[in-house]
Write an enzyme that holds these catalytic residues in place. Structure first.
Site, mmCIF file in Angstrom:
data_model
loop_
_atom_site.group_PDB
_atom_site.id
_atom_site.type_symbol
_atom_site.label_atom_id
_atom_site.label_comp_id
_atom_site.label_asym_id
_atom_site.label_seq_id
_atom_site.Cartn_x
_atom_site.Cartn_y
_atom_site.Cartn_z
ATOM 1 C CB ILE A 53 -9.042 20.399 13.265
ATOM 2 C CG1 ILE A 53 -9.710 19.133 13.702
ATOM 3 C CG2 ILE A 53 -7.442 19.939 13.379
ATOM 4 C CD1 ILE A 53 -9.335 17.990 12.816
ATOM 5 N N GLY A 54 -8.831 23.664 13.314
ATOM 6 C CA GLY A 54 -7.823 24.760 13.216
ATOM 7 C C GLY A 54 -7.719 25.719 14.255
ATOM 8 C CE1 TYR A 57 -14.121 16.936 3.435
ATOM 9 C CE2 TYR A 57 -13.684 14.723 3.897
ATOM 10 C CZ TYR A 57 -13.549 15.959 4.352
ATOM 11 O OH TYR A 57 -12.693 16.150 5.356
ATOM 12 C CB THR A 90 -6.882 27.659 5.837
ATOM 13 O OG1 THR A 90 -6.659 26.115 5.564
ATOM 14 C CG2 THR A 90 -5.772 28.364 5.022
ATOM 15 C CB SER A 96 -11.142 12.786 5.535
ATOM 16 O OG SER A 96 -11.053 14.208 5.622
ATOM 17 C CB ALA A 140 -8.688 28.997 12.367
ATOM 18 C CB SER A 141 -14.206 30.192 11.391
ATOM 19 O OG SER A 141 -14.698 28.650 10.905
#
Length: 283
Positions: A35-36, A194, A27, A180, A29-30
């Protein structure tokens, strides 16, 4: 049960395609700076067929913007790294703030990859819409909870359901979540919503690992530390680089190498762990 013998010498030699025949959903990965994308390239290089999830409107609304070549360009870059001609790379959208989207995404990816999903890498996250304690509000908290926590748990749930339909203890089941480092040193006081949402994933890692153990699925969480995903430059960028012993930021491929190992058979004995991959970063 008899003790397992030491592996035969041939089994100790490195397999160049340890994920050959496996399938994966990554998920978030755009764009090729993220990182994706790096994770997906590593999985494809090791023989896995990959389904890439993206939500382009999110990136388009951020300072770094959407990938100029769009999802097709991202998928083409992943396919170029494939280690076997039989590797397939597919992609599709999904707004994971919608409670129904995680199960739909698992179903879509599973069908697209031939009816079985072995690996889930939950890499997506909501950027922005955050602040310090006196700045955040209920809407910010809810937005991060929905995308960064709720969506991940629902993805894992749907993934577990499709694994449960396979023959008992089918090998290769892997879940990797992302956190994170909000539990390290000074935390993340400037991004409280976050930090809270990602911290929940770290806290639930062991419980999820126990829940999925009967399916022979491992669950681990990776903290990649500060990674250069094109969101900072100038003096601020250089000051962060100086906090690494190597004198450079982490690059997307740094956590990707760890994640790609965690989903291989070599890592089948590692589960319920939160692994920091920070390159010695001095907080």
């Amino acid at each position: 049960m008899p003790k397992l013998p030491h592996p035969e010498p041939a089994a100790l030699r490195r397999d160049p395609l340890p994920l050959l025949g496996r399938t994966a959903l990554v998920t978030g990965a755009s764009r090729r700076g993220g990182i994706g994308y790096a994770v997906a390239r590593r999985l494809a290089a090791q023989g896995a067929s990959v389904y890439l999830h993206h939500h382009v409107p999110h990136d388009a609304g951020q300072p770094w913007g959407a990938d100029p070549q769009g999802p097709d360009g991202v998928a083409a870059g992943v396919l170029a790294a494939a280690g076997d001609p039989g590797v397939r790379v597919l992609h599709g959208p999904g707004d994971l703030s919608d409670a129904a989207a995680p199960a739909e995404l698992i179903s879509t990816a599973t069908a697209a990859l031939g009816g079985r999903l072995d690996i889930l890498v939950a890499n997506h996250a909501l950027s922005g819409s955050d602040g310090r304690l006196l700045e955040i509000d209920a809407a910010m908290l809810d937005a991060h909870w929905a995308v960064d926590t709720r969506a991940v748990i629902l993805l894992v749930q749907a993934f577990a359901r499709q694994r449960a339909a396979l023959p008992a203890r089918t090998p290769g089941g892997r879940v990797v979540m992302m956190t994170s480092g909000q539990d390290i040193a000074g935390g993340m006081p400037n991004e409280l919503a976050y930090a809270l949402a990602k911290g929940a994933l770290a806290s639930v890692t062991r419980s999820l690992a126990t829940s999925l153990a009967e399916l022979a699925v491992t669950v681990n969480t990776v903290n990649p530390g500060p990674v250069d995903t094109d969101y900072l430059d100038g003096d601020a960028y250089r000051s962060v680089a100086d906090l690494f012993p190597a004198g450079r930021w982490g690059m997307p491929d740094d956590p990707a190498r760890l994640i790609a190992w965690l989903v291989t058979d070599d890592a089948e004995w590692i589960t319920g762990q939160v692994v920091d991959s920070e390159g010695g970063f001095r907080r």
